[in-house]
Design a protein around this motif. Sequence first.
Motif, PDB file in Angstrom:
ATOM      1  N   LEU A 183       0.856  -1.177   0.000  1.00 22.21           N
ATOM      2  CA  LEU A 183       0.000   0.000   0.000  1.00 22.21           C
ATOM      3  C   LEU A 183       0.889   1.222   0.000  1.00 22.21           C
ATOM      4  O   LEU A 183       1.810   1.307   0.798  1.00 22.21           O
ATOM      5  CB  LEU A 183      -0.908   0.027   1.239  1.00 22.21           C
ATOM      6  N   SER A 184       0.613   2.136  -0.897  1.00 18.02           N
ATOM      7  CA  SER A 184       1.410   3.361  -0.954  1.00 18.02           C
ATOM      8  C   SER A 184       0.727   4.452  -0.143  1.00 18.02           C
ATOM      9  O   SER A 184      -0.480   4.415   0.107  1.00 18.02           O
ATOM     10  CB  SER A 184       1.569   3.815  -2.406  1.00 18.02           C
ATOM     11  N   GLN A 185       1.513   5.424   0.243  1.00 18.87           N
ATOM     12  CA  GLN A 185       0.949   6.583   0.929  1.00 18.87           C
ATOM     13  C   GLN A 185      -0.027   7.316   0.012  1.00 18.87           C
ATOM     14  O   GLN A 185      -1.036   7.859   0.477  1.00 18.87           O
ATOM     15  CB  GLN A 185       2.060   7.510   1.395  1.00 18.87           C
ATOM     16  N   ALA A 186       0.255   7.295  -1.280  1.00 20.82           N
ATOM     17  CA  ALA A 186      -0.639   7.947  -2.239  1.00 20.82           C
ATOM     18  C   ALA A 186      -1.999   7.260  -2.262  1.00 20.82           C
ATOM     19  O   ALA A 186      -3.034   7.930  -2.322  1.00 20.82           O
ATOM     20  CB  ALA A 186      -0.016   7.943  -3.634  1.00 20.82           C
ATOM     21  N   LEU A 187      -2.019   5.925  -2.201  1.00 17.08           N
ATOM     22  CA  LEU A 187      -3.298   5.216  -2.210  1.00 17.08           C
ATOM     23  C   LEU A 187      -4.052   5.471  -0.908  1.00 17.08           C
ATOM     24  O   LEU A 187      -5.261   5.691  -0.914  1.00 17.08           O
ATOM     25  CB  LEU A 187      -3.094   3.722  -2.448  1.00 17.08           C
ATOM     26  N   LEU A 188      -3.353   5.458   0.234  1.00 15.90           N
ATOM     27  CA  LEU A 188      -4.014   5.778   1.494  1.00 15.90           C
ATOM     28  C   LEU A 188      -4.588   7.191   1.434  1.00 15.90           C
ATOM     29  O   LEU A 188      -5.702   7.445   1.903  1.00 15.90           O
ATOM     30  CB  LEU A 188      -3.049   5.631   2.675  1.00 15.90           C
ATOM     31  N   CYS A 189      -3.862   8.102   0.841  1.00 11.77           N
ATOM     32  CA  CYS A 189      -4.347   9.466   0.662  1.00 11.77           C
ATOM     33  C   CYS A 189      -5.645   9.469  -0.156  1.00 11.77           C
ATOM     34  O   CYS A 189      -6.613  10.149   0.195  1.00 11.77           O
ATOM     35  CB  CYS A 189      -3.280  10.317  -0.025  1.00 11.77           C
ATOM     36  N   ARG A 190      -5.678   8.691  -1.222  1.00 16.26           N
ATOM     37  CA  ARG A 190      -6.893   8.613  -2.045  1.00 16.26           C
ATOM     38  C   ARG A 190      -8.048   8.007  -1.252  1.00 16.26           C
ATOM     39  O   ARG A 190      -9.191   8.437  -1.400  1.00 16.26           O
ATOM     40  CB  ARG A 190      -6.617   7.855  -3.327  1.00 16.26           C
ATOM     41  N   TYR A 191      -7.776   7.007  -0.407  1.00 18.65           N
ATOM     42  CA  TYR A 191      -8.819   6.464   0.471  1.00 18.65           C
ATOM     43  C   TYR A 191      -9.342   7.564   1.394  1.00 18.65           C
ATOM     44  O   TYR A 191     -10.544   7.726   1.568  1.00 18.65           O
ATOM     45  CB  TYR A 191      -8.286   5.329   1.341  1.00 18.65           C
ATOM     46  N   GLU A 192      -8.433   8.312   1.983  1.00 20.45           N
ATOM     47  CA  GLU A 192      -8.816   9.361   2.922  1.00 20.45           C
ATOM     48  C   GLU A 192      -9.613  10.476   2.259  1.00 20.45           C
ATOM     49  O   GLU A 192     -10.439  11.116   2.896  1.00 20.45           O
ATOM     50  CB  GLU A 192      -7.577   9.961   3.583  1.00 20.45           C
ATOM     51  N   HIS A 193      -9.373  10.719   0.996  1.00 20.53           N
ATOM     52  CA  HIS A 193     -10.016  11.839   0.308  1.00 20.53           C
ATOM     53  C   HIS A 193     -11.151  11.415  -0.606  1.00 20.53           C
ATOM     54  O   HIS A 193     -11.650  12.226  -1.374  1.00 20.53           O
ATOM     55  CB  HIS A 193      -8.970  12.637  -0.468  1.00 20.53           C
ATOM     56  N   GLY A 194     -11.539  10.143  -0.516  1.00 16.09           N
ATOM     57  CA  GLY A 194     -12.689   9.680  -1.282  1.00 16.09           C
ATOM     58  C   GLY A 194     -12.441   9.466  -2.753  1.00 16.09           C
ATOM     59  O   GLY A 194     -13.376   9.330  -3.526  1.00 16.09           O
ATOM     60  N   GLN A 195     -11.179   9.417  -3.164  1.00 19.73           N
ATOM     61  CA  GLN A 195     -10.860   9.206  -4.573  1.00 19.73           C
ATOM     62  C   GLN A 195     -10.747   7.728  -4.911  1.00 19.73           C
ATOM     63  O   GLN A 195     -10.653   7.371  -6.074  1.00 19.73           O
ATOM     64  CB  GLN A 195      -9.561   9.940  -4.923  1.00 19.73           C
ATOM     65  N   ALA A 196     -10.739   6.865  -3.893  1.00 18.88           N
ATOM     66  CA  ALA A 196     -10.708   5.407  -4.058  1.00 18.88           C
ATOM     67  C   ALA A 196     -11.308   4.808  -2.789  1.00 18.88           C
ATOM     68  O   ALA A 196     -11.357   5.474  -1.751  1.00 18.88           O
ATOM     69  CB  ALA A 196      -9.277   4.905  -4.254  1.00 18.88           C
ATOM     70  N   GLN A 197     -11.774   3.582  -2.892  1.00 16.39           N
ATOM     71  CA  GLN A 197     -12.365   2.891  -1.748  1.00 16.39           C
ATOM     72  C   GLN A 197     -11.574   1.623  -1.455  1.00 16.39           C
ATOM     73  O   GLN A 197     -11.308   0.842  -2.366  1.00 16.39           O
ATOM     74  CB  GLN A 197     -13.808   2.484  -2.074  1.00 16.39           C
ATOM     75  N   PRO A 198     -11.214   1.390  -0.181  1.00 20.32           N
ATOM     76  CA  PRO A 198     -10.538   0.132   0.140  1.00 20.32           C
ATOM     77  C   PRO A 198     -11.535  -1.019   0.047  1.00 20.32           C
ATOM     78  O   PRO A 198     -12.738  -0.829   0.233  1.00 20.32           O
ATOM     79  CB  PRO A 198     -10.072   0.333   1.584  1.00 20.32           C
ATOM     80  N   GLY A 199     -11.019  -2.209  -0.242  1.00 18.42           N
ATOM     81  CA  GLY A 199     -11.864  -3.391  -0.257  1.00 18.42           C
ATOM     82  C   GLY A 199     -12.308  -3.737   1.152  1.00 18.42           C
ATOM     83  O   GLY A 199     -11.817  -3.178   2.136  1.00 18.42           O
ATOM     84  N   ASP A 200     -13.250  -4.670   1.251  1.00 21.08           N
ATOM     85  CA  ASP A 200     -13.810  -5.029   2.557  1.00 21.08           C
ATOM     86  C   ASP A 200     -12.745  -5.513   3.531  1.00 21.08           C
ATOM     87  O   ASP A 200     -12.731  -5.104   4.690  1.00 21.08           O
ATOM     88  CB  ASP A 200     -14.888  -6.101   2.400  1.00 21.08           C
ATOM     89  N   GLU A 201     -11.861  -6.402   3.078  1.00 23.46           N
ATOM     90  CA  GLU A 201     -10.830  -6.917   3.973  1.00 23.46           C
ATOM     91  C   GLU A 201      -9.939  -5.792   4.485  1.00 23.46           C
ATOM     92  O   GLU A 201      -9.671  -5.693   5.684  1.00 23.46           O
ATOM     93  CB  GLU A 201      -9.975  -7.957   3.261  1.00 23.46           C
ATOM     94  N   TYR A 202      -9.485  -4.940   3.587  1.00 28.03           N
ATOM     95  CA  TYR A 202      -8.586  -3.866   3.996  1.00 28.03           C
ATOM     96  C   TYR A 202      -9.304  -2.884   4.912  1.00 28.03           C
ATOM     97  O   TYR A 202      -8.729  -2.376   5.871  1.00 28.03           O
ATOM     98  CB  TYR A 202      -7.977  -3.168   2.778  1.00 28.03           C
ATOM     99  N   ARG A 203     -10.579  -2.633   4.653  1.00 30.18           N
ATOM    100  CA  ARG A 203     -11.367  -1.731   5.502  1.00 30.18           C
ATOM    101  C   ARG A 203     -11.421  -2.279   6.940  1.00 30.18           C
ATOM    102  O   ARG A 203     -11.263  -1.531   7.904  1.00 30.18           O
ATOM    103  CB  ARG A 203     -12.781  -1.587   4.937  1.00 30.18           C
ATOM    104  N   ILE A 204     -11.580  -3.584   7.081  1.00 25.94           N
ATOM    105  CA  ILE A 204     -11.611  -4.205   8.406  1.00 25.94           C
ATOM    106  C   ILE A 204     -10.242  -4.097   9.076  1.00 25.94           C
ATOM    107  O   ILE A 204     -10.139  -3.787  10.264  1.00 25.94           O
ATOM    108  CB  ILE A 204     -12.072  -5.671   8.306  1.00 25.94           C
TER     109      ILE A 204
END
Length: 113
Positions: free
Chosen positions: A44-65
Amino acid sequence: MLRAALPELTALEAWRLALGWSRAQAIREVARVYLEDDLLPPALSQALLCRYEHGQAQPGDEYRIMISRAYGARPDQLGSPRTTSGAVRARPRCRSTTVGGSARNRASTERHP
């Protein structure tokens, strides 16, 4: 408290900041949860976590848990990074830094709109 002072923060970002964690540390903490369960953590990159935090991408169910477990919160407390209308909030682009994974994995995890 953070969201009251800074309403533009999503719940996911506010929880991370309340814990005093950088994105890199949050990624390490999520990886720790995977390792505690004898699972190989995903790259997982910091950029992807940033996108999760800003609503530009959604984590899958497992990762969300796993994020919820690492943050010590229920998934519903971390909220959805999308606004109630379903629109994506416009946010600044995040710098790309990857923790773990190969170059191939980094390329595949960073291909989000």
